[in-house]
Motif scaffolding. Structure first.
Motif, PDB file in Angstrom:
ATOM      1  N   MET A   1     -17.141   5.158   4.178  1.00 40.18           N
ATOM      2  CA  MET A   1     -15.815   5.299   4.793  1.00 40.18           C
ATOM      3  C   MET A   1     -15.291   3.948   5.276  1.00 40.18           C
ATOM      4  N   ARG A   2     -13.996   3.773   5.155  1.00 40.67           N
ATOM      5  CA  ARG A   2     -13.428   2.511   5.612  1.00 40.67           C
ATOM      6  C   ARG A   2     -13.319   2.519   7.134  1.00 40.67           C
ATOM      7  N   GLU A   3     -13.599   1.375   7.709  1.00 41.39           N
ATOM      8  CA  GLU A   3     -13.534   1.300   9.166  1.00 41.39           C
ATOM      9  C   GLU A   3     -12.171   0.855   9.652  1.00 41.39           C
ATOM     10  N   ASN A   4     -11.409   0.257   8.753  1.00 38.54           N
ATOM     11  CA  ASN A   4     -10.084  -0.248   9.124  1.00 38.54           C
ATOM     12  C   ASN A   4     -10.115  -1.305  10.220  1.00 38.54           C
ATOM     13  N   THR A   5     -10.948  -2.294  10.005  1.00 39.71           N
ATOM     14  CA  THR A   5     -10.972  -3.405  10.946  1.00 39.71           C
ATOM     15  C   THR A   5      -9.843  -4.373  10.605  1.00 39.71           C
ATOM     16  N   LEU A   6      -9.016  -4.671  11.591  1.00 45.67           N
ATOM     17  CA  LEU A   6      -7.867  -5.557  11.373  1.00 45.67           C
ATOM     18  C   LEU A   6      -8.117  -6.920  12.009  1.00 45.67           C
ATOM     19  N   TYR A   7      -7.856  -7.968  11.248  1.00 44.62           N
ATOM     20  CA  TYR A   7      -7.868  -9.314  11.818  1.00 44.62           C
ATOM     21  C   TYR A   7      -6.447  -9.853  11.757  1.00 44.62           C
ATOM     22  N   GLY A 123      -2.238   3.179   1.521  1.00 45.01           N
ATOM     23  CA  GLY A 123      -2.864   2.733   0.279  1.00 45.01           C
ATOM     24  C   GLY A 123      -2.335   1.433  -0.306  1.00 45.01           C
ATOM     25  N   CYS A 124      -1.497   0.720   0.445  1.00 41.95           N
ATOM     26  CA  CYS A 124      -1.008  -0.569  -0.058  1.00 41.95           C
ATOM     27  C   CYS A 124      -2.045  -1.656   0.187  1.00 41.95           C
ATOM     28  N   ASP A 125      -2.084  -2.633  -0.709  1.00 37.72           N
ATOM     29  CA  ASP A 125      -3.015  -3.736  -0.519  1.00 37.72           C
ATOM     30  C   ASP A 125      -2.343  -4.976   0.038  1.00 37.72           C
ATOM     31  N   ALA A 164       8.248 -15.124   4.771  1.00 39.59           N
ATOM     32  CA  ALA A 164       7.480 -16.338   5.074  1.00 39.59           C
ATOM     33  C   ALA A 164       6.013 -15.970   4.948  1.00 39.59           C
ATOM     34  N   ASP A 165       5.198 -16.358   5.883  1.00 40.67           N
ATOM     35  CA  ASP A 165       3.787 -16.036   5.694  1.00 40.67           C
ATOM     36  C   ASP A 165       3.335 -14.921   6.616  1.00 40.67           C
ATOM     37  N   TYR A 166       4.252 -14.012   6.943  1.00 39.56           N
ATOM     38  CA  TYR A 166       3.903 -12.864   7.776  1.00 39.56           C
ATOM     39  C   TYR A 166       3.595 -11.698   6.841  1.00 39.56           C
ATOM     40  N   ARG A 167       2.327 -11.429   6.615  1.00 41.73           N
ATOM     41  CA  ARG A 167       1.997 -10.367   5.676  1.00 41.73           C
ATOM     42  C   ARG A 167       0.616  -9.783   5.941  1.00 41.73           C
ATOM     43  N   LEU A 168       0.442  -8.571   5.475  1.00 36.35           N
ATOM     44  CA  LEU A 168      -0.872  -7.933   5.552  1.00 36.35           C
ATOM     45  C   LEU A 168      -1.526  -7.997   4.182  1.00 36.35           C
ATOM     46  N   MET A 169      -2.806  -8.308   4.167  1.00 32.96           N
ATOM     47  CA  MET A 169      -3.562  -8.266   2.918  1.00 32.96           C
ATOM     48  C   MET A 169      -4.855  -7.505   3.144  1.00 32.96           C
ATOM     49  N   SER A 170      -5.197  -6.647   2.182  1.00 30.35           N
ATOM     50  CA  SER A 170      -6.445  -5.895   2.318  1.00 30.35           C
ATOM     51  C   SER A 170      -7.605  -6.808   1.934  1.00 30.35           C
ATOM     52  N   LYS A 171      -8.797  -6.327   2.197  1.00 34.00           N
ATOM     53  CA  LYS A 171      -9.992  -7.122   1.885  1.00 34.00           C
ATOM     54  C   LYS A 171     -10.030  -7.494   0.409  1.00 34.00           C
ATOM     55  N   TYR A 196      -1.813  -5.524  -7.318  1.00 36.48           N
ATOM     56  CA  TYR A 196      -2.091  -4.347  -6.487  1.00 36.48           C
ATOM     57  C   TYR A 196      -0.795  -3.703  -6.007  1.00 36.48           C
ATOM     58  N   ARG A 197      -0.947  -2.607  -5.253  1.00 29.25           N
ATOM     59  CA  ARG A 197       0.237  -1.932  -4.738  1.00 29.25           C
ATOM     60  C   ARG A 197       0.776  -2.721  -3.549  1.00 29.25           C
ATOM     61  N   THR A 198       2.043  -3.041  -3.595  1.00 28.03           N
ATOM     62  CA  THR A 198       2.607  -3.825  -2.499  1.00 28.03           C
ATOM     63  C   THR A 198       3.814  -3.111  -1.914  1.00 28.03           C
ATOM     64  N   ASP A 199       4.140  -3.466  -0.708  1.00 25.99           N
ATOM     65  CA  ASP A 199       5.330  -2.914  -0.075  1.00 25.99           C
ATOM     66  C   ASP A 199       5.897  -3.950   0.884  1.00 25.99           C
ATOM     67  N   VAL A 200       7.007  -3.593   1.511  1.00 24.16           N
ATOM     68  CA  VAL A 200       7.733  -4.535   2.344  1.00 24.16           C
ATOM     69  C   VAL A 200       8.022  -3.883   3.689  1.00 24.16           C
TER      70      VAL A 200
END
Ligand code: UDP
Ligand code: MG
Length: 318
Positions: A1-7, A123-125, A164-171, A196-200
């Protein structure tokens, strides 16, 4: 299971004035998300000190000592925003399930983090933070920045407009990024290549909370040049095109001078000189362009970029 740890990765260069406020807001945000069960208790705010000359690293160490939610990476010297960011992301890669990169000056709205995490959970990466307006930027900054995105895209670099460089990226997106070994790394152009699947997620860009911009015009121009030359070999193709065009002109000039000569309107030597000037000029440019094409190929090869990244393999084992 994914733990969903965010950095949350925050590059900091001489940011002592904003750090107390930034850290407070990020701590509140992460605590709220942990409370809502969206991210794991192991989530962190990771500050990257990019060789600051002020008390930035001292502050980061203090924060870390006070609360384990804060971590820090100290670079040996100032290497610039993109490299600091990459250092942070690569440190986070092995410890997190998703990482969000953000500026230290609170221009990136902290509340957009919720939207990014939600999209990740769907489910977005990769989730791009996109500025919905630039009201708080000066006309000059807005004009230059928007012009920059237009030029980049015209030159064939797939950048996300007003991101700019404000974004989320999965592992796994970060692992993809790690395969781009190039030294001239321009994150905004490379991240869209990962796929991968991306969104905004849209957000209002605020004013710098305190301190001044670390991107004076000189650095901004250098950044734009870096972006264009590290992503696109179109300028080379432009030279080839120019050479071709001038060579065509030389043929027109040849016809023109033959006509003038046939009518007896020329001095001796004029026709040959004019034709050679255009033809040689065109040929030289054309050859430069051809050589440039190869240089461009070598350039791309030397980057050693991955040719593909695999999302999923369907295969029965054994
Ligand atoms: N930054 C960095 N190294 C540098 C310059 C900037 O780590 O050499 C960081 C800075 O601390 C901030 C982010 O990059 O967190 C964006 O910089 P800034 O806000 O000055 O740029 P602007 O918003 O004016 O484009
Ligand atoms: Mg800023």
């Amino acid at each position: 299971m994914r733990e969903n740890t965010l950095y949350v990765v925050v590059p900091c260069y001489n940011e002592e004035e904003v750090l107390p406020e930034t850290s407070r807001r990020l701590k509140d945000k992460l605590t709220a998300l942990m409370g809502a069960g969206k991210i794991s208790e192991k989530s962190r705010v990771l500050f990257v000190n990019d060789g600051s000359r002020d008390r930035t690293w001292e502050l980061i160490s203090q924060l870390h000592a006070q609360n384990p939610i804060f971590s820090g990476v100290d670079l040996t010297r100032n290497r610039g925003h993109q490299n600091a960011l990459l250092a942070g992301l690569m440190t986070a890669k092995d410890r997190c399930d998703m990482a969000i990169s953000m500026d230290a000056d609170l221009q990136d709205d902290v509340d957009a983090v919720d939207g990014m995490v939600d999209k990740y959970l769907e489910g977005c990466d990769i989730v791009y933070g996109v500025r919905s307006s630039r009201k708080t930027d000066t006309f000059f900054k807005r004009f230059t920045a928007e012009g920059f995105y237009r030029v980049m895209n015209a030159l064939g670099a797939e950048t996300v407009f007003n991101h700019a460089d404000y974004r989320l990226m999965s592992k796994r997106a970060l692992e993809g990024l790690a395969q781009f070994k190039e030294v001239n790394l321009f994150l905004r152009g490379v991240v869209p290549m990962i796929g991968y699947r991306t969104d905004v997620v849209e957000y209002e860009r605020g004013e710098r909370f305190a301190g001044e911009s670390k991107y004076p015009l000189k650095k901004m121009l250098a950044f734009a040049m870096e972006g264009i030359t590290s992503l696109s070999t179109k300028p080379i193709r432009f030279i080839t095109g120019l050479g071709f065009f001038i060579f065509l002109v030389s043929i027109l000039m040849l016809i023109y001078s033959i006509v003038r000569w046939a009518n007896g309107e020329t001095v001796i030597g004029w026709a040959s000189v004019i034709c050679s000037v255009w033809a040689i000029g065109g040929l030289i440019l054309l050859s430069l362009g051809v050589i440039g094409e190869y240089v461009g190929k070598i350039y791309l090869e030397s980057k050693g970029r991955p040719r593909f990244l695999i999302r999923e393999v369907l295969d029965h084992e054994g």
